[in-house]
Write a protein that holds these residues in place. Structure first.
Motif, mmCIF file in Angstrom:
data_model
loop_
_atom_site.group_PDB
_atom_site.id
_atom_site.type_symbol
_atom_site.label_atom_id
_atom_site.label_comp_id
_atom_site.label_asym_id
_atom_site.label_seq_id
_atom_site.Cartn_x
_atom_site.Cartn_y
_atom_site.Cartn_z
ATOM 1 N N TYR A 89 0.833 -1.212 0.000
ATOM 2 C CA TYR A 89 0.000 0.000 0.000
ATOM 3 C C TYR A 89 0.868 1.264 0.000
ATOM 4 N N LEU A 115 1.862 2.728 -3.330
ATOM 5 C CA LEU A 115 0.865 3.237 -4.290
ATOM 6 C C LEU A 115 0.948 4.747 -4.429
ATOM 7 N N ASN A 148 -4.174 6.553 -5.980
ATOM 8 C CA ASN A 148 -4.722 5.217 -5.720
ATOM 9 C C ASN A 148 -4.916 4.927 -4.228
ATOM 10 N N GLN A 149 -4.131 5.593 -3.386
ATOM 11 C CA GLN A 149 -4.192 5.265 -1.956
ATOM 12 C C GLN A 149 -5.562 5.517 -1.303
ATOM 13 N N PHE A 153 2.134 3.059 -9.056
ATOM 14 C CA PHE A 153 2.865 2.792 -7.811
ATOM 15 C C PHE A 153 4.358 2.964 -8.078
ATOM 16 N N HIS A 154 5.115 3.095 -6.997
ATOM 17 C CA HIS A 154 6.562 3.331 -7.120
ATOM 18 C C HIS A 154 7.275 1.990 -7.311
#
Ligand SMILES: Cc1cc2nc3c(=O)[nH]c(=O)nc-3n(C[C@H](O)[C@H](O)[C@H](O)COP(=O)(O)O)c2cc1C
Length: 191
Positions: free
Chosen positions: A71, A74, A78-79, A135-136
């Motif tokens: 999570y 993200l 998106n979070q 996301f990263h």
């Protein structure tokens, strides 16, 4: 069963395909590890070049440190909604062919196939997935110590969809908007 999200098709498309969509509102009902493994086994029966199966999945159930780790990677868009997912699944593509230090040109294609099977298997079980590329990737690759041959491709939120009213804007409006696709004539041609 039919809703604003049901695909409007001109041909007799499978109901499973017509009724699948990517939700952002998820209920608090958990998904079990057994359910996630069933969904991932469904994914594994996707075709792949030379049956190389160039995918790997890392999954985490809500309320676990693994979920927090996925999570945290993200993107901010998106979070706000993905926090309510019952599970997060990281889909990883394996870039090299097994035993041959040679690039597998189809790894992203085949992992996408597997992800499509994953989504349909999940939907058939009343569990709805939402794919995210936001996301990263580097952060995930480092925190999971992925080898250079493995590329994090997408994170998939899983859960049972819930009322759109639970979402804030702009997510609520997206949850209530009809789904659209290009007309067949725009992307198909008989030769
Ligand atoms: C590779 C890929 C990346 C995506 N990334 C995101 C994302 O980061 N955030 C998001 O909300 N949706 C994301 N989506 C979902 C798409 O926006 C969605 O599938 C598309 O709008 C069609 O909607 P439907 O799945 O409800 O038919 C992604 C989908 C795919 C296949």
């Amino acid at each position: 069963m039919s809703s604003v999200k049901t695909a409007q098709t001109s041909h007799k498309v499978l109901d499973l395909i017509k009724e699948r969509w990517s939700p952002r509102s998820y209920s608090a009902q958990p998904v079990t590890e057994e359910e996630v493994l069933t969904i991932l086994e469904g994914a594994s029966w996707a075709p792949s070049a030379n049956n190389s199966q160039p995918w790997r999945y890392v999954y985490a159930l809500a309320g676990t440190p693994g979920f927090d780790k996925l999570y945290a990677a993200l993107m901010p868009g998106n979070q706000p909604w993905a926090k309510n997912a019952a599970a997060l699944v990281l889909s990883i593509g394996i870039k090299e062919l097994p035993d041959l230090e040679q690039k597998n040109h189809y790894y992203a294609h085949d992992t996408g196939m597997s992800n499509a099977f994953l989504l349909l298997q999940a939907d058939s079980m009343g569990i709805n997935g939402h794919v995210m590329a936001g996301f990263h990737k580097q952060q995930i690759a480092e925190s999971l110590e992925l080898p250079a041959t493995e590329e994090p491709l997408v994170i998939i939120a899983l859960g049972r969809r819930d009322d759109a009213e639970k979402l804030e804007e702009p997510y609520k409006s997206r949850e209530l908007a009809p789904r659209t696709r290009k007309p067949l004539s725009e992307f198909t041609k008989q030769v």
